[in-house]
Design a protein around this motif. Sequence first.
Motif, PDB file in Angstrom:
ATOM      1  N   GLY A   1      51.317  85.571  -1.805  1.00 23.73           N
ATOM      2  CA  GLY A   1      52.343  85.642  -2.836  1.00 23.73           C
ATOM      3  C   GLY A   1      53.152  86.914  -2.886  1.00 23.73           C
ATOM      4  O   GLY A   1      54.028  87.055  -3.744  1.00 23.73           O
ATOM      5  N   LYS A   2      52.916  87.864  -1.984  1.00 23.64           N
ATOM      6  CA  LYS A   2      53.598  89.155  -2.087  1.00 23.64           C
ATOM      7  C   LYS A   2      54.924  89.181  -1.333  1.00 23.64           C
ATOM      8  O   LYS A   2      55.877  89.840  -1.762  1.00 23.64           O
ATOM      9  CB  LYS A   2      52.693  90.267  -1.582  1.00 23.64           C
ATOM     10  N   PHE A   3      54.990  88.489  -0.199  1.00 24.51           N
ATOM     11  CA  PHE A   3      56.188  88.515   0.633  1.00 24.51           C
ATOM     12  C   PHE A   3      56.807  87.118   0.717  1.00 24.51           C
ATOM     13  O   PHE A   3      56.213  86.131   0.266  1.00 24.51           O
ATOM     14  CB  PHE A   3      55.845  89.031   2.035  1.00 24.51           C
ATOM     15  N   ASP A   4      57.989  87.057   1.324  1.00 21.36           N
ATOM     16  CA  ASP A   4      58.672  85.769   1.448  1.00 21.36           C
ATOM     17  C   ASP A   4      58.196  84.968   2.659  1.00 21.36           C
ATOM     18  O   ASP A   4      58.779  83.934   2.982  1.00 21.36           O
ATOM     19  CB  ASP A   4      60.194  85.969   1.504  1.00 21.36           C
ATOM     20  N   HIS A   5      57.161  85.434   3.335  1.00 23.38           N
ATOM     21  CA  HIS A   5      56.475  84.687   4.384  1.00 23.38           C
ATOM     22  C   HIS A   5      54.971  84.853   4.188  1.00 23.38           C
ATOM     23  O   HIS A   5      54.512  85.844   3.602  1.00 23.38           O
ATOM     24  CB  HIS A   5      56.868  85.186   5.780  1.00 23.38           C
ATOM     25  N   ASP A   6      54.223  83.901   4.687  1.00 22.21           N
ATOM     26  CA  ASP A   6      52.767  83.965   4.556  1.00 22.21           C
ATOM     27  C   ASP A   6      52.108  84.695   5.719  1.00 22.21           C
ATOM     28  O   ASP A   6      51.033  85.278   5.564  1.00 22.21           O
ATOM     29  CB  ASP A   6      52.180  82.550   4.468  1.00 22.21           C
TER      30      ASP A   6
ATOM     31  N   ILE B   1      60.372  90.567   6.849  1.00 23.08           N
ATOM     32  CA  ILE B   1      59.845  90.101   5.564  1.00 23.08           C
ATOM     33  C   ILE B   1      60.365  90.974   4.423  1.00 23.08           C
ATOM     34  O   ILE B   1      60.609  92.169   4.595  1.00 23.08           O
ATOM     35  CB  ILE B   1      58.300  90.092   5.545  1.00 23.08           C
ATOM     36  N   LYS B   2      60.538  90.343   3.262  1.00 29.83           N
ATOM     37  CA  LYS B   2      60.954  91.030   2.042  1.00 29.83           C
ATOM     38  C   LYS B   2      59.913  90.804   0.952  1.00 29.83           C
ATOM     39  O   LYS B   2      59.168  89.819   0.973  1.00 29.83           O
ATOM     40  CB  LYS B   2      62.306  90.504   1.558  1.00 29.83           C
ATOM     41  N   LEU B   3      59.887  91.733   0.011  1.00 27.99           N
ATOM     42  CA  LEU B   3      59.018  91.577  -1.149  1.00 27.99           C
ATOM     43  C   LEU B   3      59.542  90.434  -2.010  1.00 27.99           C
ATOM     44  O   LEU B   3      60.736  90.381  -2.337  1.00 27.99           O
ATOM     45  CB  LEU B   3      58.979  92.868  -1.956  1.00 27.99           C
ATOM     46  N   LYS B   4      58.676  89.512  -2.368  1.00 27.31           N
ATOM     47  CA  LYS B   4      59.102  88.342  -3.128  1.00 27.31           C
ATOM     48  C   LYS B   4      59.576  88.731  -4.528  1.00 27.31           C
ATOM     49  O   LYS B   4      60.540  88.159  -5.054  1.00 27.31           O
ATOM     50  CB  LYS B   4      57.951  87.339  -3.209  1.00 27.31           C
ATOM     51  N   ALA B   5      58.942  89.722  -5.133  1.00 27.87           N
ATOM     52  CA  ALA B   5      59.279  90.085  -6.511  1.00 27.87           C
ATOM     53  C   ALA B   5      60.667  90.698  -6.629  1.00 27.87           C
ATOM     54  O   ALA B   5      61.393  90.445  -7.596  1.00 27.87           O
ATOM     55  CB  ALA B   5      58.230  91.052  -7.062  1.00 27.87           C
TER      56      ALA B   5
ATOM     57  N   GLY C   1      62.987  90.917  -3.806  1.00 25.69           N
ATOM     58  CA  GLY C   1      63.938  90.386  -2.841  1.00 25.69           C
ATOM     59  C   GLY C   1      64.468  91.433  -1.880  1.00 25.69           C
ATOM     60  O   GLY C   1      65.492  91.214  -1.220  1.00 25.69           O
TER      61      GLY C   1
END
Length: 300
Positions: free
Chosen positions: A215-220, A246-250, A252
């Motif tokens: 859940g932290k990044f935009d990829h697993d 990859i970017k931080l999901k929170a 972007g």
Amino acid sequence: MQFRRSPWRNRVMTIENRAADTANTAYRVRFTTDGVNFNNSSVADPIPVGRQILAAAGIRDVENYSLFAILLNGEFEDVRLDETFDLRGKGTEAFAYFETDRSFNFTIEQRQMSWGKNLISGKALRTLAGIDERYTIYLEVRGGHDRPIADTDLVDLSGKGIERFITVICETTEGLAALPSTDRQFLENNGLAYEIVGDGEASGVVIKNFPLPPGKFDHDTVDIMIQLPCGYPDASVDMFYTMPWIKLKASGRYANCADVSHQFAGQNWQRWSRHADWRAGIDGIRTMVARAELAFAKAA
């Protein structure tokens, strides 16, 4: 000097069983004094003492000799003159003996061995450790370049400390240098799929589908590329690289110090700039994987 002890050593047989075994079986043994050439013999007693084993090799003044059993895992175990050794395992037992009361320890592929002479040849190292011709043996040189050991080379084991040897495959099918054995073992033991990639004369290792914090990044998962400098593993490795970016999901956005591109092997990698001291002879791929895990966990 401490040596490993076999769990079979203290096994007790009744006189009747021992006599029956002796009457029915001759136990095959092999002997070497140079680590390359072996002579075959046999011992009637299933649990002989060291002096009986030396006698089977044709040695009379056994008090002047040291004896080592070459175990199935390649390690050496000392056998004292009046100490028993169980020969009832499957196959032929192998022993090395030397006309000396001193032994020299060394490690190869993380296995400890002992040798009864101060000099050992590359051919003996290869034979004793079961290293096939596809691999080159290197003597670890702390703080310098590891020294390749040819079959005809002699290595002095009498220096300060224990000499350590590693092996590296001569070439992969793509013609690129492969990883040292300690790195291969780490990756394989941890179930990490990897491949060696090249870019001109440079090479690197790509760890496939490495899991990211949930859940932290935009990829697993990502592929992690570790570029290996000339002189690795003594030469220091600094940064690592990921694909896809990859970017931080929170937020972007890219993590701090992870927004610069790096071209390698025909791909545009995301560079993670993370720096730390490098300890020659200690650090390796394990270190870089730990750095990547820490960077992903702390990314902000």
